[in-house]
Design an enzyme around this catalytic site. Structure first.
Site, mmCIF file in Angstrom:
data_model
loop_
_atom_site.group_PDB
_atom_site.id
_atom_site.type_symbol
_atom_site.label_atom_id
_atom_site.label_comp_id
_atom_site.label_asym_id
_atom_site.label_seq_id
_atom_site.Cartn_x
_atom_site.Cartn_y
_atom_site.Cartn_z
ATOM 1 N N ASP A 13 88.463 7.588 120.585
ATOM 2 C CA ASP A 13 89.138 6.331 119.045
ATOM 3 C C ASP A 13 90.727 6.477 119.515
ATOM 4 O O ASP A 13 91.098 6.363 117.996
ATOM 5 C CB ASP A 13 88.278 6.602 118.363
ATOM 6 C CG ASP A 13 86.406 6.789 118.364
ATOM 7 O OD1 ASP A 13 86.255 6.055 119.715
ATOM 8 O OD2 ASP A 13 85.818 7.565 117.909
ATOM 9 N N LYS A 16 93.664 3.797 123.019
ATOM 10 C CA LYS A 16 93.736 3.702 124.332
ATOM 11 C C LYS A 16 93.687 2.343 125.457
ATOM 12 O O LYS A 16 93.514 2.250 126.115
ATOM 13 C CB LYS A 16 92.651 4.824 125.193
ATOM 14 C CG LYS A 16 92.531 5.752 124.676
ATOM 15 C CD LYS A 16 91.806 6.663 125.914
ATOM 16 C CE LYS A 16 90.681 7.109 125.467
ATOM 17 N NZ LYS A 16 89.740 7.309 123.814
ATOM 18 N N GLY A 40 83.973 3.156 123.777
ATOM 19 C CA GLY A 40 83.913 2.337 122.875
ATOM 20 C C GLY A 40 85.626 1.656 122.999
ATOM 21 O O GLY A 40 86.165 1.648 121.932
ATOM 22 N N HIS A 41 85.679 1.112 123.729
ATOM 23 C CA HIS A 41 87.849 0.473 123.947
ATOM 24 C C HIS A 41 87.833 -1.029 123.334
ATOM 25 O O HIS A 41 86.913 -1.525 123.514
ATOM 26 C CB HIS A 41 88.361 0.207 125.267
ATOM 27 C CG HIS A 41 87.756 1.954 125.722
ATOM 28 N ND1 HIS A 41 88.294 1.953 127.043
ATOM 29 C CD2 HIS A 41 87.984 2.585 125.047
ATOM 30 C CE1 HIS A 41 88.336 3.633 127.544
ATOM 31 N NE2 HIS A 41 88.088 4.142 125.713
ATOM 32 N N GLN A 223 86.738 8.833 125.905
ATOM 33 C CA GLN A 223 86.392 9.774 125.300
ATOM 34 C C GLN A 223 87.784 10.181 124.989
ATOM 35 O O GLN A 223 89.198 9.856 125.336
ATOM 36 C CB GLN A 223 85.339 10.784 125.224
ATOM 37 C CG GLN A 223 83.961 10.292 125.255
ATOM 38 C CD GLN A 223 83.744 9.560 125.877
ATOM 39 O OE1 GLN A 223 83.801 9.631 127.626
ATOM 40 N NE2 GLN A 223 82.805 7.962 126.203
#
Ligand code: IMP
Length: 428
Positions: A13, A16, A40-41, A223
């Site tokens: 988080d 990225k 989750g981007h 990650q």
């Protein structure tokens, strides 16, 4: 120089997605090489907010080919849902390729992720329940199903029948739950395979050719290094290798093809799930960071644990990945803080140590040693050059650079495209 890898340098988080979206404008290929839909981007662009779990964040650039590499574990149902919502927002998905060698996350992986987590009681890892751990276990136990298997209906059925019998024994006899149906899974997944078939190819051949022709390729890490299966806070880690050592392998490229490694940090630190986090704040400062930084999981919605920038794990990660440079994201989140702190060492018993101990009880006993710096208490959101930043913010960043022993290349001051300061040239 053609291949640049972005690496999450904390517990994930770090921002990225935004960075990849910006750099992807200058590349031709963006590749996910590990993890799955636990990632989750988030990308903000043209007043729209996009969330990516499996699709590489580069897809928003019309000339970029996006690849889900062999090292990723793919939930086909989730992927098709994600593709559908992107399509509805006008994104062309014909440029998405999936490795034939990528492993498939099956329904029993989701079930076992939940049952195994529940059975851990107080030792819960805090997984995002996307079946990631059980899918990687099957890969290494050599009972995994790969994308190529899905395309071969008969072979898929035979493999599924064999592995499902074993999984159902676990589900019914160990956990006392209802077995899963072979027919239902087979029909459902054959349907997914038909829809995904045009995207499934031998992606490493595509990539090796691109690299041979000197085309720019961005390897998009998911990650963070502190969640790495070997170097993270084991066992409170994810089930893949998140450090650059795995990036070439998960993409199907030779290790020496990686020319440049960019580590992505936040200007503070967060973590979701369990496990030690030496600089975690339990007071109003932690709440202030959470609210200012909207620190709630993209995948799980869980509030993230927030703390001050930890240069001890920061330098450990920089060395582990051989970072060429670092990006510091979300500097603007600190704008209102009267004081900002950086952890420069851990007090463990009578000693002050400068690297995180492998023993988790020792890490949990570490107390952060802080340096305090005056906050800048003014908005940095409009800064686009180093000189635009308030002096206190520059001092803070310079100190981080020194402690990481890594030059800073990017500072991000807002969620949108272009809300960034580029301090040095990246390879493309
Ligand atoms: P898993 O990857 O779902 O097995 O979860 C293992 C640990 O990694 C948990 O603490 C999760 O919260 C954490 N984790 C997994 N993916 C991400 C991510 O993309 N960002 C932050 N933490 C993650």
């Amino acid at each position: 120089m053609t291949v640049l890898a972005t690496i999450g340098a904390q517990w994930g988080d770090e921002g990225k997605g935004k960075l990849v979206d910006e750099i992807a404008a200058r590349t031709e290929y963006v590749v996910r090489y590990q993890g799955g839909s636990n990632a989750g981007h988030r990308v903000v662009f043209d007043d729209n907010e996009f969330s990516f779990h499996l699709v590489p964040a580069g897809i928003l650039h019309p000339s970029v080919t996006c690849i889900i590499g062999n090292g990723v574990v793919v939930d086909p149902r989730g992927l098709l849902g994600e593709m559908e919502s992107l399509r509805k927002m006008g994104v062309d998905l014909s440029r998405l390729l999936i490795s034939e060698r990528a492993h498939v996350v099956m329904p029993y992986h989701f079930v076992l992720d939940r049952l195994e987590e529940e059975s851990r009681g107080d030792d819960k890892i805090g997984t995002v329940m996307r079946g990631i751990g059980p899918a990687y276990v099957d890969k290494y136990s050599r009972v995994g199903i790969r994308m190529a298997d899905l395309l071969d209906v008969d072979q898929f059925r035979a493999k599924l029948a064999s592995v499902l019998a074993q999984k159902n024994r676990m589900i019914t006899q160990i956990y006392g739950q209802q077995p899963l149906s072979l027919e239902e899974i087979h029909t459902e997944y054959v349907g997914y395979a038909q829809r995904l078939a045009p995207h499934i190819v031998d992606t490493q051949i595509v990539l090796q050719k691109a690299v041979g022709e000197g085309k720019p390729v961005l390897l998009e890490g998911a990650q963070g290094s502190l969640l790495d299966i070997d170097f993270g806070t084991y066992p409170f880690v994810t089930s893949s290798s998140t450090v650059v050592g795995n990036a070439a392998m998960g993409a199907g490229l030779p290790p020496r093809s990686i020319d440049y490694v960019l580590g992505v940090y936040k200007a503070y630190i967060t973590r979701v799930g369990s496990g030690p986090m030496p600089t975690e704040l339990f007071n109003g400062e932690g709440d202030a960071l959470r609210e200012a930084g909207h620190e709630y999981g993209t995948t799980s919605g869980r509030p993230r644990r927030c703390g001050w920038f930890d240069a001890v794990v920061g330098r450990y990660v920089a060395r582990l990945n051989g970072l060429d440079s670092a990006a510091i994201m979300k500097l603007d989140v600190l704008d209102a803080m009267p004081v900002v702190k950086i952890c420069t060492g851990y007090k463990l018993g009578a000693q002050v140590i400068k690297a995180p101990p492998a023993n988790l009880n020792d890490l949990a006993a570490c107390e952060p040693v802080y340096e305090e710096w005056p906050g800048w208490q003014t908005s940095t959101s409009d800064a686009r050059t180093w000189e635009d930043l308030p002096e206190q913010a520059r001092t803070y960043l310079k100190r981080i650079e020194e402690l990481l022993e890594t030059p800073l290349a990017v500072v991000s001051v807002g969620p949108g495209r272009g809300h960034s300061i580029y301090l040095r040239d990246l390879p493309f």
